[in-house]
Write a protein that holds these residues in place. Structure first.
Motif, PDB file in Angstrom:
ATOM      1  N   VAL A 111       0.837  -1.188   0.000  1.00  0.00           N
ATOM      2  CA  VAL A 111       0.000   0.000   0.000  1.00  0.00           C
ATOM      3  C   VAL A 111       0.875   1.242   0.000  1.00  0.00           C
ATOM      4  CG1 VAL A 111      -1.748   1.282   1.272  1.00  0.00           C
ATOM      5  CG2 VAL A 111      -1.822  -1.224   1.232  1.00  0.00           C
ATOM      6  N   GLY A 135      -2.343   0.126  -4.305  1.00  0.00           N
ATOM      7  CA  GLY A 135      -1.840  -1.142  -3.806  1.00  0.00           C
ATOM      8  C   GLY A 135      -2.925  -2.097  -3.367  1.00  0.00           C
ATOM      9  N   TYR A 136      -4.168  -1.668  -3.442  1.00  0.00           N
ATOM     10  CA  TYR A 136      -5.283  -2.566  -3.171  1.00  0.00           C
ATOM     11  C   TYR A 136      -6.489  -2.107  -3.973  1.00  0.00           C
ATOM     12  CZ  TYR A 136      -6.348   1.199   0.137  1.00  0.00           C
ATOM     13  OH  TYR A 136      -6.570   2.404   0.718  1.00  0.00           O
ATOM     14  N   SER A 137      -7.401  -3.041  -4.233  1.00  0.00           N
ATOM     15  CA  SER A 137      -8.569  -2.701  -5.038  1.00  0.00           C
ATOM     16  C   SER A 137      -9.714  -2.193  -4.191  1.00  0.00           C
ATOM     17  CB  SER A 137      -9.018  -3.923  -5.838  1.00  0.00           C
ATOM     18  OG  SER A 137      -9.300  -4.996  -4.960  1.00  0.00           O
ATOM     19  N   TYR A 138      -9.774  -2.641  -2.961  1.00  0.00           N
ATOM     20  CA  TYR A 138     -10.847  -2.200  -2.070  1.00  0.00           C
ATOM     21  C   TYR A 138     -10.308  -2.217  -0.657  1.00  0.00           C
ATOM     22  CZ  TYR A 138     -15.248  -1.978   0.470  1.00  0.00           C
ATOM     23  OH  TYR A 138     -16.250  -1.600   1.311  1.00  0.00           O
ATOM     24  N   TYR A 139     -10.535  -1.129   0.059  1.00  0.00           N
ATOM     25  CA  TYR A 139     -10.017  -1.019   1.413  1.00  0.00           C
ATOM     26  C   TYR A 139     -11.144  -1.106   2.430  1.00  0.00           C
ATOM     27  CZ  TYR A 139      -7.436   0.530   5.458  1.00  0.00           C
ATOM     28  OH  TYR A 139      -6.856   0.584   6.684  1.00  0.00           O
ATOM     29  N   ASN A 148     -10.569   5.143  -3.830  1.00  0.00           N
ATOM     30  CA  ASN A 148      -9.555   4.787  -2.832  1.00  0.00           C
ATOM     31  C   ASN A 148      -8.877   6.036  -2.274  1.00  0.00           C
ATOM     32  OD1 ASN A 148      -9.897   2.029  -2.769  1.00  0.00           O
ATOM     33  ND2 ASN A 148      -8.346   1.621  -4.323  1.00  0.00           N
TER      34      ASN A 148
END
Length: 126
Positions: free
Chosen positions: A2, A26-30, A77
Motif C-alpha cells: 500500500v 496497492g489494493y482494489s478495495y479497502y 480509494n
C-alpha cells in the motif's frame, strides 16, 4: 504494497478552508480504519480525524471538532479532510495513515498504523 500520497496543502488566512486528499494505491478495495494526523514544529504528532470505511463512523480531536470533516470515497480509494474555519494553531504537516492492527478501535488515541503518507504542509496565517 500500500502506498499513500497526500495533496491539497497550502497557505491560507485564518478563517479560510482547505481540502486535503490522500490517494491510496496497492489494493482494489479497502476496509478498515483511516486517519489524518498532524505534526507542528516542536510538537508530537497527533491524530485529528478517523474514519472506519465500513459504516463510515468518524471521530475527531476536540481541537478540530465542528471544523474538520473526514470522508472516504471507496471508488477512488481516497480519503479526504475538509478543513474549515482554519486557525493559526492548525499550522502543521498533515499525514494520512492506514493499516492499524486494531481497526475496531478507530478513534482518537489509535496510533499503530503501518502505512503513512509523506505529508502535506498546511500554514494558516493570522
Amino acid at each position: 504494497q500500500v502506498h499513500l500520497v497526500e495533496s491539497g496543502g497550502g497557505s491560507v488566512q485564518a478563517g479560510g478552508s482547505l481540502r486535503l486528499s490522500c490517494a491510496a494505491s496497492g489494493y482494489s478495495y479497502y476496509s478498515g480504519c483511516l486517519a489524518w494526523f498532524r505534526q507542528a514544529p516542536g510538537k508530537e504528532r497527533e491524530g485529528v480525524a478517523y474514519i472506519h470505511t465500513s459504516g463510515g463512523n468518524t471521530n475527531y480531536a476536540d481541537s478540530v471538532k465542528g471544523r474538520f470533516t473526514i470522508s472516504h470515497d471507496n471508488a477512488k480509494n481516497t480519503v479526504y479532510l475538509q478543513m474549515d474555519s482554519l486557525k493559526p494553531e492548525d499550522t502543521a504537516k498533515y499525514y494520512c495513515a492506514e493499516g492499524s492492527a486494531h481497526p475496531w478501535q478507530c478513534t482518537i488515541g489509535l496510533t499503530d498504523f503501518s502505512t503513512w503518507g509523506q505529508g502535506t504542509q498546511v500554514t494558516v496565517s493570522s
